[in-house]
Design a protein around this motif. Sequence first.
Motif, PDB file in Angstrom:
ATOM      1  N   TYR A 114       0.726  -1.049  -0.020  1.00 30.38           N
ATOM      2  CA  TYR A 114       0.006   0.055  -0.051  1.00 30.38           C
ATOM      3  C   TYR A 114       0.688   1.170  -0.003  1.00 30.38           C
ATOM      4  N   ILE A 115       0.436   2.232  -0.554  1.00 29.97           N
ATOM      5  CA  ILE A 115       1.145   3.526  -0.679  1.00 29.97           C
ATOM      6  C   ILE A 115      -0.282   4.748  -0.626  1.00 29.97           C
ATOM      7  N   GLY A 116      -0.138   5.589   0.421  1.00 29.97           N
ATOM      8  CA  GLY A 116      -1.216   6.552   0.307  1.00 29.97           C
ATOM      9  C   GLY A 116      -1.164   7.235   1.575  1.00 29.97           C
ATOM     10  N   ASN A 117      -2.303   7.512   2.008  1.00 39.25           N
ATOM     11  CA  ASN A 117      -2.094   8.882   3.419  1.00 39.25           C
ATOM     12  C   ASN A 117      -2.837   7.939   4.284  1.00 39.25           C
ATOM     13  N   ARG A 118      -3.082   6.588   4.474  1.00 43.11           N
ATOM     14  CA  ARG A 118      -3.554   6.125   5.640  1.00 43.11           C
ATOM     15  C   ARG A 118      -2.385   5.417   6.439  1.00 43.11           C
ATOM     16  N   LYS A 119      -2.480   4.947   7.539  1.00 40.12           N
ATOM     17  CA  LYS A 119      -1.567   4.479   8.387  1.00 40.12           C
ATOM     18  C   LYS A 119      -1.062   2.854   7.787  1.00 40.12           C
ATOM     19  N   VAL A 120      -0.444   2.760   7.180  1.00 36.55           N
ATOM     20  CA  VAL A 120      -0.039   1.595   6.299  1.00 36.55           C
ATOM     21  C   VAL A 120      -0.081   0.246   7.357  1.00 36.55           C
TER      22      VAL A 120
END
Length: 610
Positions: A7-13
């Motif tokens: 995953y890559i994004g703005n959430r805590k992975v």
Amino acid sequence: MCGIVGYIGNRKVINVLMNGLKRMEYRGYDSAGICVLENDDLITLKKKGKVSELESLVDESSFDSTIGIAHTRWATHGFPNDINAHPHSDNSGNISIVHNGIIENYMSLKQGLIQSGYTFKSDTDTEVLAVYIGALYEKTNDLEHAVRLALSEVVGTFGLLVLSKTEPEKIIGARRGSPMVLGVGDDEYILASDATAIIQYTKQVIYLSDNEMAIISKDGFTTKTIDNKATKNTIHEIEFNIEQLEKGGYEHFMLKEIFEQPTTIQDAFTGRLLADKGNIKLGGLSVVSEKLRNAKRIIITACGTSWHAGLVGEYMIEQLAGIPVEVEYASEFRYRNPVLYPDDVVFAISQSGETADTLAAVHEAKQKGCTVLGIVNVVGSSIARETDAGIYIHAGPEIGVASTKAFTSQLAVLSLLALYLGRMKNLSQLDGKKIAQEILQIPDKIKSIFDHSDEIRAIAKEYSSAKNFIYLGRGYNFPVALEGALKLKEISYIHAEGYPAAEMKHGPIALIDENMPVVFIATHDEIYHKIISNIEEVRARKGKVIAIANEGDTEIARVANHVIYIPETIPMLTPILSVIPLQLLAYYMALELDRTIDQPRNLAKSVTVE
Ligand code: F6R
């Protein structure tokens, strides 16, 4: 086999990875691990055993990272232990990878790397790939290029995710022979072995093709072939809901899936069964209808439970359409140079759509010029995409490793197919209507079998100390005997054999004594009295008989120790009903024995290695 997620994004992975691993745990549960990029460093945690073991190591609150990869393992190379668990890293510790598949030439690659001074900690093929990518990265200083170079040398299969602390803004994914789905969210992207790990974040997905790569970053994604040619993709919408991935109050997914069958069967024929006309509409087959009309022979290829469905399909199609059918284990078919003609039609049956042997059988049949069609559950899966056309069974996600609802939906679809082919050939409209009326009644008939759950549970309790079981059936119920025995073996670990009942005298009868429970599937058909004779033969040798019989059968109780009654239907549809008590019997036996029902030892849901 093996589930990977990145995953890559703005959430805590960490939350995304742990959720993803739990959703995909049915793909393998020998070990689990994560690697996240935290403060410019790669932090790896991995543990032998189920995801819950890893969870006890992970303090989710201590991670802020929004980029990472994770893996749940079904062991191929090396024991299930902490060291062999993924992720694996290169010698510099700059690169971390997770991998689903088998690197067949790992030994020769490893020897070359050892000669060049590289070292290894684990017994896995995956670590060899990590070290190899690391070695190529030292030379190229370009992660994507290093991955492409490494993958062009690799023989075998992979679904692969690569994370690096020196190029921290991206994850590189690639696949060959193992599935990979790309979830496309708003400023977030997720790569996973299947959509179950993605649906919580987005329903928009791209199913990557073989030999395709995806590079995801916070700003977007690109896809290309492993040899660096841009690819075009279509975004699909995931068809199931997140609720379908929950147990919904049941103790196990398997029990939930057994009880879902009235609905899943209905979903298999809704919109396809034109009951008042006695006709079938199979939109997915319209492009190949002439091929089907002219087919001299049908070959069905599959593995395991799907192969059992194929055996029932053989009887159905030969009965209604008069087309010769052969049923082949995909694992044998792919390697024995089968004699195939261009006017043969090959059906590949697969719940997951990813079974390596079935997929290879599809390739073999295509290579030989046959029309190749799929009967598949998982939308967008490799077999669904690589066949010329096909029929989805619409059973929804099947999470329990032992297949239940997919089997009955496969049978429902095969009955529609047989009717469709029959009506193309000589089957009259009147006969078509009669069969269609019977199909319509199946969901309610299944519901009525559930009323016998307590009796089946009591029988399971009585026989749970048995060491062996025999399952016998004839005609349409012979494949059901095989399936009943397989269900018992898989989840209770009790040895069980399925046979055509008449074969008993040719050997297995030697096993019968007072300790041998024998399950007879003895529903009404033209050979009913023959099977009663087989029961007498077992009783004469003191075997214990558990019979599956039709309601209203007064004769059977005289010869059997236990009878589980099911409603009557026409013989070709009987397997859809007669397998239900056998699924429940296996389930309750496993429950008595306190087995890990949804995740039986050594198994995994989707067999993506051969
Ligand atoms: C048994 C079972 C397996 C599968 C087999 C084929 O309960 O689940 O025997 O039927 O591995 O899998 P699919 O249908 O996904 O190709």
